[in-house]
Motif scaffolding. Structure first.
Motif, mmCIF file in Angstrom:
data_model
loop_
_atom_site.group_PDB
_atom_site.id
_atom_site.type_symbol
_atom_site.label_atom_id
_atom_site.label_comp_id
_atom_site.label_asym_id
_atom_site.label_seq_id
_atom_site.Cartn_x
_atom_site.Cartn_y
_atom_site.Cartn_z
ATOM 1 N N ASP A 34 -13.740 7.024 3.935
ATOM 2 C CA ASP A 34 -13.257 8.121 2.715
ATOM 3 C C ASP A 34 -11.955 8.051 2.621
ATOM 4 O O ASP A 34 -11.171 8.251 1.508
ATOM 5 C CB ASP A 34 -13.754 9.486 3.250
ATOM 6 C CG ASP A 34 -15.283 9.685 2.832
ATOM 7 O OD1 ASP A 34 -15.934 8.674 2.444
ATOM 8 O OD2 ASP A 34 -15.752 10.731 3.388
ATOM 9 N N THR A 37 -10.410 4.696 0.913
ATOM 10 C CA THR A 37 -10.547 4.751 -0.685
ATOM 11 C C THR A 37 -9.935 5.886 -1.269
ATOM 12 O O THR A 37 -10.038 6.005 -2.558
ATOM 13 C CB THR A 37 -12.220 4.683 -0.923
ATOM 14 O OG1 THR A 37 -12.781 5.845 -0.338
ATOM 15 C CG2 THR A 37 -12.852 3.503 -0.321
ATOM 16 N N SER A 38 -9.333 6.901 -0.472
ATOM 17 C CA SER A 38 -8.540 7.941 -1.244
ATOM 18 C C SER A 38 -7.346 7.413 -1.475
ATOM 19 O O SER A 38 -6.750 6.139 -1.277
ATOM 20 C CB SER A 38 -8.351 9.108 -0.178
ATOM 21 O OG SER A 38 -7.541 8.746 0.720
ATOM 22 N N ASP A 41 -1.573 12.243 -2.124
ATOM 23 C CA ASP A 41 -1.222 13.064 -2.928
ATOM 24 C C ASP A 41 0.536 13.125 -3.195
ATOM 25 O O ASP A 41 0.793 13.889 -3.911
ATOM 26 C CB ASP A 41 -1.509 14.487 -2.837
ATOM 27 C CG ASP A 41 -1.180 15.184 -1.391
ATOM 28 O OD1 ASP A 41 -0.247 14.337 -0.623
ATOM 29 O OD2 ASP A 41 -1.362 16.363 -1.345
ATOM 30 N N THR A 74 -1.221 3.936 -4.881
ATOM 31 C CA THR A 74 -1.048 3.955 -3.598
ATOM 32 C C THR A 74 0.154 3.408 -2.935
ATOM 33 O O THR A 74 0.897 3.806 -2.172
ATOM 34 C CB THR A 74 -2.273 3.629 -2.492
ATOM 35 O OG1 THR A 74 -3.465 4.371 -2.986
ATOM 36 C CG2 THR A 74 -1.953 3.637 -0.978
#
Ligand SMILES: Cc1cc2nc3c(=O)[nH]c(=O)nc-3n(C[C@H](O)[C@H](O)[C@H](O)COP(=O)(O)O)c2cc1C
Length: 141
Positions: A34, A37-38, A41, A74
Protein backbone atom coordinates in the motif's frame (compact mmCIF):
# COMPACT_ATOMS: atom_id res chain seq x y z
CA UNK A 1 5.09 22.93 10.38
CA UNK A 2 4.91 20.00 7.98
CA UNK A 3 7.44 17.29 8.81
CA UNK A 4 8.93 15.99 5.59
CA UNK A 5 8.12 12.27 5.57
CA UNK A 6 10.80 9.64 5.10
CA UNK A 7 10.05 6.64 2.89
CA UNK A 8 12.41 3.77 3.59
CA UNK A 9 13.17 0.23 2.60
CA UNK A 10 14.64 -2.23 5.09
CA UNK A 11 15.36 -5.92 4.72
CA UNK A 12 14.61 -8.58 7.33
CA UNK A 13 17.66 -7.56 9.36
CA UNK A 14 15.76 -4.30 9.90
CA UNK A 15 18.68 -1.96 10.46
CA UNK A 16 17.23 0.86 8.38
CA UNK A 17 13.82 0.33 9.97
CA UNK A 18 15.35 0.77 13.42
CA UNK A 19 17.02 4.00 12.30
CA UNK A 20 13.86 5.30 10.62
CA UNK A 21 11.74 4.63 13.69
CA UNK A 22 14.09 6.75 15.80
CA UNK A 23 13.72 9.83 13.60
CA UNK A 24 10.59 11.10 15.40
CA UNK A 25 8.73 12.02 12.24
CA UNK A 26 6.36 10.29 9.81
CA UNK A 27 8.14 7.32 8.24
CA UNK A 28 6.73 4.88 5.68
CA UNK A 29 7.87 1.34 4.97
CA UNK A 30 8.25 0.59 1.25
CA UNK A 31 8.08 -3.14 1.89
CA UNK A 32 4.32 -2.61 2.39
CA UNK A 33 2.50 -2.77 -0.92
CA UNK A 34 0.00 0.00 0.00
CA UNK A 35 2.86 2.35 0.77
CA UNK A 36 4.85 1.38 -2.33
CA UNK A 37 1.88 2.09 -4.59
CA UNK A 38 0.93 5.39 -2.91
CA UNK A 39 2.10 8.87 -3.98
CA UNK A 40 3.49 11.22 -1.28
CA UNK A 41 1.30 14.30 -0.63
CA UNK A 42 4.29 16.66 -0.86
CA UNK A 43 8.08 16.74 -0.62
CA UNK A 44 9.59 13.56 0.80
CA UNK A 45 12.97 11.97 1.51
CA UNK A 46 14.15 8.50 0.52
CA UNK A 47 16.14 6.34 2.95
CA UNK A 48 17.66 3.26 1.37
CA UNK A 49 20.25 0.60 2.11
CA UNK A 50 22.50 -0.68 -0.70
CA UNK A 51 22.47 -4.32 -1.74
CA UNK A 52 25.15 -5.44 -4.14
CA UNK A 53 23.79 -8.22 -6.27
CA UNK A 54 26.89 -9.33 -8.13
CA UNK A 55 25.23 -8.67 -11.47
CA UNK A 56 27.14 -5.96 -13.39
CA UNK A 57 24.07 -4.41 -14.95
CA UNK A 58 22.16 -4.49 -11.80
CA UNK A 59 22.93 -1.79 -9.35
CA UNK A 60 22.41 -2.11 -5.67
CA UNK A 61 19.02 -0.39 -5.48
CA UNK A 62 16.43 -2.53 -3.66
CA UNK A 63 13.51 -3.58 -5.88
CA UNK A 64 10.75 -1.96 -3.73
CA UNK A 65 12.62 1.36 -3.99
CA UNK A 66 12.80 1.01 -7.78
CA UNK A 67 9.07 0.27 -7.96
CA UNK A 68 8.19 3.26 -5.80
CA UNK A 69 10.34 5.53 -7.99
CA UNK A 70 8.59 4.41 -11.19
CA UNK A 71 5.85 6.99 -10.66
CA UNK A 72 6.97 10.34 -12.19
CA UNK A 73 4.98 12.41 -9.67
CA UNK A 74 6.64 10.53 -6.82
CA UNK A 75 10.05 11.15 -8.39
CA UNK A 76 9.31 14.85 -8.84
CA UNK A 77 8.38 15.24 -5.18
CA UNK A 78 11.53 13.57 -3.85
CA UNK A 79 13.80 16.24 -2.34
CA UNK A 80 16.75 14.21 -1.08
CA UNK A 81 18.24 10.83 -0.33
CA UNK A 82 19.70 9.22 2.78
CA UNK A 83 21.67 5.99 2.70
CA UNK A 84 22.63 3.14 4.97
CA UNK A 85 25.59 0.99 3.95
CA UNK A 86 28.66 -0.83 5.09
CA UNK A 87 32.19 0.39 4.27
CA UNK A 88 33.30 -3.23 3.80
CA UNK A 89 31.69 -2.94 0.36
CA UNK A 90 34.45 -0.55 -0.69
CA UNK A 91 33.72 1.09 -4.03
CA UNK A 92 30.08 0.04 -3.70
CA UNK A 93 29.67 1.85 -0.38
CA UNK A 94 26.28 3.64 -0.50
CA UNK A 95 25.97 2.81 -4.18
CA UNK A 96 22.16 2.79 -4.15
CA UNK A 97 21.70 6.15 -2.42
CA UNK A 98 24.44 7.76 -4.51
CA UNK A 99 23.14 6.37 -7.78
CA UNK A 100 19.59 7.56 -7.09
CA UNK A 101 20.88 11.01 -6.09
CA UNK A 102 23.00 11.18 -9.24
CA UNK A 103 20.18 10.15 -11.58
CA UNK A 104 17.58 12.38 -9.95
CA UNK A 105 19.80 15.41 -9.38
CA UNK A 106 18.75 15.44 -5.71
CA UNK A 107 21.33 15.67 -2.90
CA UNK A 108 22.56 12.88 -0.66
CA UNK A 109 21.49 14.40 2.65
CA UNK A 110 23.09 11.89 4.99
CA UNK A 111 24.94 8.57 5.01
CA UNK A 112 25.52 6.16 7.86
CA UNK A 113 26.61 2.56 8.40
CA UNK A 114 24.27 -0.27 9.37
CA UNK A 115 21.67 0.89 11.92
CA UNK A 116 23.66 4.07 12.69
CA UNK A 117 24.74 5.40 16.08
CA UNK A 118 22.70 7.65 18.38
CA UNK A 119 24.78 10.55 17.00
CA UNK A 120 23.86 9.55 13.46
CA UNK A 121 20.20 9.64 14.47
CA UNK A 122 20.65 13.12 15.97
CA UNK A 123 22.50 14.37 12.87
CA UNK A 124 19.77 13.04 10.59
CA UNK A 125 17.06 14.60 12.78
CA UNK A 126 18.81 17.97 12.57
CA UNK A 127 19.22 17.74 8.81
CA UNK A 128 15.56 16.86 8.36
CA UNK A 129 14.43 19.65 10.71
CA UNK A 130 16.49 22.15 8.68
CA UNK A 131 14.94 20.77 5.51
CA UNK A 132 11.42 21.24 6.96
CA UNK A 133 12.25 24.92 7.56
CA UNK A 134 13.76 25.42 4.11
CA UNK A 135 10.78 23.85 2.42
CA UNK A 136 8.38 26.01 4.42
CA UNK A 137 10.30 29.13 3.45
CA UNK A 138 10.44 28.11 -0.22
CA UNK A 139 6.71 27.40 -0.15
CA UNK A 140 5.92 30.89 1.17
CA UNK A 141 8.03 32.69 -1.42
C1 LIG B 1 24.08 -9.11 0.66
C2 LIG B 1 24.42 -7.71 1.12
C3 LIG B 1 24.91 -6.81 0.19
C4 LIG B 1 25.25 -5.50 0.58
N1 LIG B 1 25.76 -4.63 -0.34
C5 LIG B 1 26.13 -3.38 0.06
C6 LIG B 1 26.71 -2.46 -0.87
O1 LIG B 1 26.87 -2.73 -2.06
N2 LIG B 1 27.08 -1.24 -0.41
C7 LIG B 1 26.92 -0.85 0.89
O2 LIG B 1 27.27 0.27 1.24
N3 LIG B 1 26.36 -1.70 1.80
C8 LIG B 1 25.98 -2.96 1.41
N4 LIG B 1 25.42 -3.80 2.33
C9 LIG B 1 25.19 -3.33 3.71
C10 LIG B 1 23.74 -2.92 3.92
O3 LIG B 1 23.33 -1.91 3.02
C11 LIG B 1 23.60 -2.36 5.35
O4 LIG B 1 23.94 -3.40 6.25
C12 LIG B 1 22.21 -1.84 5.68
O5 LIG B 1 22.23 -1.27 6.96
C13 LIG B 1 21.15 -2.92 5.64
O6 LIG B 1 19.91 -2.35 6.02
P1 LIG B 1 18.65 -3.27 6.39
O7 LIG B 1 19.08 -4.20 7.49
O8 LIG B 1 17.61 -2.33 6.84
O9 LIG B 1 18.26 -4.01 5.15
C14 LIG B 1 25.08 -5.11 1.95
C15 LIG B 1 24.57 -6.02 2.88
C16 LIG B 1 24.25 -7.32 2.49
C17 LIG B 1 23.71 -8.27 3.52
Amino acid sequence: MRQTPVYYYSSKSGMVKQFANNLNRPVFDLSERDIRTSVPDGPWVLLTPSYKTGNVDNDTIPEPVKRFLKNPETRRKMVGVMGSGNRNFGAHYQAAARQIAHISGRPVLFEFELQGTQWDVEDAQNILNDLDHELQRAHKE
